[in-house]
Design an enzyme around this catalytic site. Structure first.
Site, short mmCIF file in Angstrom:
data_model
loop_
_atom_site.label_atom_id
_atom_site.label_comp_id
_atom_site.label_asym_id
_atom_site.label_seq_id
_atom_site.Cartn_x
_atom_site.Cartn_y
_atom_site.Cartn_z
N ALA A 139 -39.51 25.57 35.30
CA ALA A 139 -38.84 24.26 35.27
C ALA A 139 -39.38 23.37 34.18
O ALA A 139 -40.59 23.31 33.94
CB ALA A 139 -38.94 23.53 36.61
N GLY A 140 -38.48 22.68 33.51
CA GLY A 140 -38.84 21.68 32.53
C GLY A 140 -38.58 22.07 31.08
O GLY A 140 -38.52 21.23 30.22
N LYS A 169 -39.05 34.58 45.15
CA LYS A 169 -39.53 33.31 44.62
C LYS A 169 -39.39 32.22 45.68
O LYS A 169 -38.30 31.95 46.16
CB LYS A 169 -38.77 32.92 43.36
CG LYS A 169 -39.53 31.85 42.59
CD LYS A 169 -38.71 31.18 41.55
CE LYS A 169 -38.76 29.70 41.79
NZ LYS A 169 -37.82 28.97 40.97
#
EC number: 2.8.1.10
Lengths: 72, 265
Positions: free
Chosen positions: B195-196, B108
């Site tokens: 993310a988030g 990643k």
């Protein structure tokens, strides 16, 4: 040849016997070579070569492994 | 009649760089109280992939417990990340070491632009993606929620597009459903919101938009009960996926009765 080689391992000064290989160093640190990766003077040292590569005075080594992490 | 049930449950899989997975939830391994809690959360999440960071070995205490003692890399796919890298060069160096340490080419990539927002630096990210792909890596790439950037990443060799739903660690949920959907519609590789996500409904939203998966860390690790939240996320990802495959009803501006109007007494 100096009595001892001066190395920088993970940013810290360390000494080792002349003629030591990277594998010797990894073993002397108590690390399992199958669980770490080594960068030797800025280049990846493939695991298969660790026993063959002799350390030199002033060499810089980074020894890394995996730790928990998501993003930063 | 088509067999829609064949698309759900155990036969619903996704494939990235030739590797096929059942679970569409990828979890991080940071911020947990200890390795035991981390391992239990991974188990409860059903995740088959975990992200891991590459860091210096503690040479003064080599016997300190290691992640690999608790989460078996033979059973769970380790996805080495470049968390904390702010240049292409740092990210490439980190992943070369990761490949040597674990032998994995599925990685990643994330190159951050600044500490305040932790927003990706797309110029550096694209540069790193190109180099890594040429070196035989299969980079899954953290990126802005921009369909053009996503296409450019795919051209640069990204094997998965991983747009942020909101800033890293914010837990604000999917802020721009339109851009995530546009990325999904335009991509030829898997898209995962990265993310988030703050709570289970956020994960479901990501999946309902047609994403192939979701990556999260803080939402589980910082929950009061991380193991229960891990299970909630597993269920939310499955529910969102099923809802996407089922095809939601159209929205209407006004009420529409569900019972027949004929025969009212």
């Amino acid at each position: 040849m100096p009595a001892e080689l001066s190395l920088t391992v993970n940013g810290e000064p360390r000494r080792t016997a002349p003629g030591s290989s990277i594998a010797d160093l990894v073993a002397s640190l108590g690390l399992d070579p199958r669980k770490v990766a080594v960068e030797h003077n800025g280049e990846i040292a493939p695991r298969s070569t660790l026993a063959k590569v002799r350390l030199g005075d002033g060499d810089v080594l980074e020894i890394v492994h995996f730790v928990g992490g998501g993003h930063l | 009649m088509t067999d829609t049930s064949a698309k759900t449950g155990s036969s619903d899989t996704w494939t990235v760089a030739g590797r096929t997975f059942r679970s569409r939830l990828i979890v991080g391994t940071g911020k947990y109280r200890d390795f035991e809690e981390n391992a239990a959360a991974v188990e409860a999440s059903g995740a088959q992939i975990v992200t891991v960071a590459v860091r210096r070995v503690n040479v003064s205490d080599p016997s300190a417990p290691m992640l690999t003692d608790f989460i078996d890399p033979k059973k769970i796919t380790y996805l080495p990340n470049t968390a904390g890298c702010f240049t292409a060069e740092e990210a490439i160096r980190t992943l070369r070491l990761a490949r040597e340490a674990g032998g994995w080419d599925l990685v990643k990539l994330e190159v951050l632009g600044e500490a305040r927002t932790l927003y990706p630096d797309m110029r550096e990210t694209l540069k790193a993606c190109e180099v890594l792909a040429k070196e035989g890596f299969a980079p899954m790439v953290y990126c802005v929620d921009d369909p053009i950037a996503a296409r450019q990443l795919e051209e640069a060799g990204a094997v998965a597009i991983m747009p942020l739903g909101a800033p890293i660690g914010s837990g604000l949920g999917i802020q721009n459903k339109v851009t995530i959907r546009l990325i999904v519609e335009g991509a030829n590789v898997p898209v995962l919101v990265d993310a988030g996500v703050g709570t289970a409904s956020d994960a479901a939203v990501a999946m309902e938009l047609g994403c192939d998966g979701v990556l999260m860390n803080t939402a589980i690790a910082e929950a009061k009960d991380p193991i229960r939240m891990a299970r909630a996320m597993k269920l939310a990802v499955e529910a969102g996926r099923d809802a996407y495959l089922a095809g939601r009803m159209a929205t209407r501006r006004y009420a529409d009765p569900s019972s027949p109007l004929a025969g009212l007494i």
